[in-house]
Design a protein around this motif. Structure first.
Motif, mmCIF file in Angstrom:
data_model
loop_
_atom_site.group_PDB
_atom_site.id
_atom_site.type_symbol
_atom_site.label_atom_id
_atom_site.label_comp_id
_atom_site.label_asym_id
_atom_site.label_seq_id
_atom_site.Cartn_x
_atom_site.Cartn_y
_atom_site.Cartn_z
ATOM 1 N N LYS A 4 0.854 -1.195 0.000
ATOM 2 C CA LYS A 4 0.000 0.000 0.000
ATOM 3 C C LYS A 4 0.886 1.240 0.000
ATOM 4 C CE LYS A 4 -0.312 -0.088 5.014
ATOM 5 N NZ LYS A 4 -0.175 0.981 5.838
ATOM 6 N N ASP A 5 0.312 2.359 -0.380
ATOM 7 C CA ASP A 5 1.016 3.636 -0.271
ATOM 8 C C ASP A 5 1.337 3.850 1.203
ATOM 9 O OD1 ASP A 5 0.552 3.914 -2.958
ATOM 10 O OD2 ASP A 5 -1.032 5.399 -2.747
ATOM 11 N N TYR A 7 3.581 6.196 4.288
ATOM 12 C CA TYR A 7 4.321 7.382 4.725
ATOM 13 C C TYR A 7 5.296 6.970 5.814
ATOM 14 C CZ TYR A 7 0.839 10.147 2.274
ATOM 15 O OH TYR A 7 0.035 10.688 1.313
ATOM 16 N N TYR A 17 7.404 9.511 1.324
ATOM 17 C CA TYR A 17 6.243 8.784 0.811
ATOM 18 C C TYR A 17 6.736 7.763 -0.198
ATOM 19 C CZ TYR A 17 2.224 7.799 -2.144
ATOM 20 O OH TYR A 17 1.252 7.168 -2.866
ATOM 21 N N TYR A 18 6.259 6.531 -0.064
ATOM 22 C CA TYR A 18 6.572 5.472 -1.023
ATOM 23 C C TYR A 18 5.253 4.860 -1.481
ATOM 24 C CZ TYR A 18 11.371 5.821 0.664
ATOM 25 O OH TYR A 18 12.620 6.272 0.991
ATOM 26 N N SER A 19 5.128 4.699 -2.784
ATOM 27 C CA SER A 19 3.871 4.162 -3.329
ATOM 28 C C SER A 19 3.876 2.636 -3.287
ATOM 29 C CB SER A 19 3.663 4.649 -4.763
ATOM 30 O OG SER A 19 4.723 4.238 -5.587
ATOM 31 N N THR A 22 6.622 -0.371 -4.304
ATOM 32 C CA THR A 22 8.025 -0.014 -4.094
ATOM 33 C C THR A 22 8.730 -1.184 -3.409
ATOM 34 O OG1 THR A 22 7.497 2.328 -3.850
ATOM 35 C CG2 THR A 22 9.614 1.610 -2.976
ATOM 36 N N LYS A 36 -1.134 8.668 7.309
ATOM 37 C CA LYS A 36 -1.288 9.825 6.428
ATOM 38 C C LYS A 36 -1.615 11.067 7.249
ATOM 39 C CE LYS A 36 -3.745 11.630 2.387
ATOM 40 N NZ LYS A 36 -3.233 12.940 2.658
#
Length: 161
Positions: A4-5, A7, A17-19, A22, A36
């Motif tokens: 998941k995205d 933080y 932040y990594y999407s 990654t 978030k």
């Protein structure tokens, strides 16, 4: 791999932040996962906002300091390297009291401008004066940012040409 995205923050509360997708090997070591909401509160905090404005002022200061200066109808580059070269040249030729016959300094548009030692000193004084003027101006704006009590006050602080 991240599912998941996500933080993260480091020990200085800087947010990363990594999407999703990654690979874990690309995530900096020592980061702490945060929500978030926490990322937003860090990113949009007053101190962060203040620091952002201080960074903008530093950028503008550097940009203004390195603008060309005008001397005797010619423009000359005013970067750190240009000022250092000019200073070295003045010191070197001051020891003998004059520049060599036919000495030139290159203008911003690459013209060879004949210069005497005293003219090199005057050009250096103009450059130094510009650095001092812009540095004092930046300090004034930075002090205003540091004294500000709200984002609205910070928004009112703008670099004036």
């Amino acid at each position: 791999m991240l599912l998941k995205d996500t933080y993260y923050k480091n020990s200085n509360n800087e947010v990363y932040y990594y999407s999703a997708g990654t690979f874990l090997k690309y995530i900096k070591e020592g980061l702490i996962e945060i929500s978030k909401e926490e990322a937003d509160s860090l990113l949009f905090s007053f101190e962060y906002y203040k620091q952002n404005k201080l960074n903008e002022i530093d950028y503008k200061k550097d940009e203004e300091i390195t603008k060309d200066v005008e001397y005797k109808g010619f423009k000359f580059q005013n970067r750190d390297s240009d000022r250092n070269l000019l200073t070295s040249t003045v010191v070197l030729y001051s020891a003998i009291g004059e520049v060599p016959k036919g000495f030139v300094w290159i203008s911003s548009d690459n013209k060879q401008i004949p210069m005497r030692l005293n003219e090199l000193v005057e050009l250096g004084a103009i450059m130094g004066s510009r650095v001092n003027e812009i540095t004092l101006k930046a300090r004034f704006f930075k002090d205003a940012v540091l004294a500000a009590k709200s984002k609205e006050e910070i928004d009112q602080i703008e670099w004036i040409e």
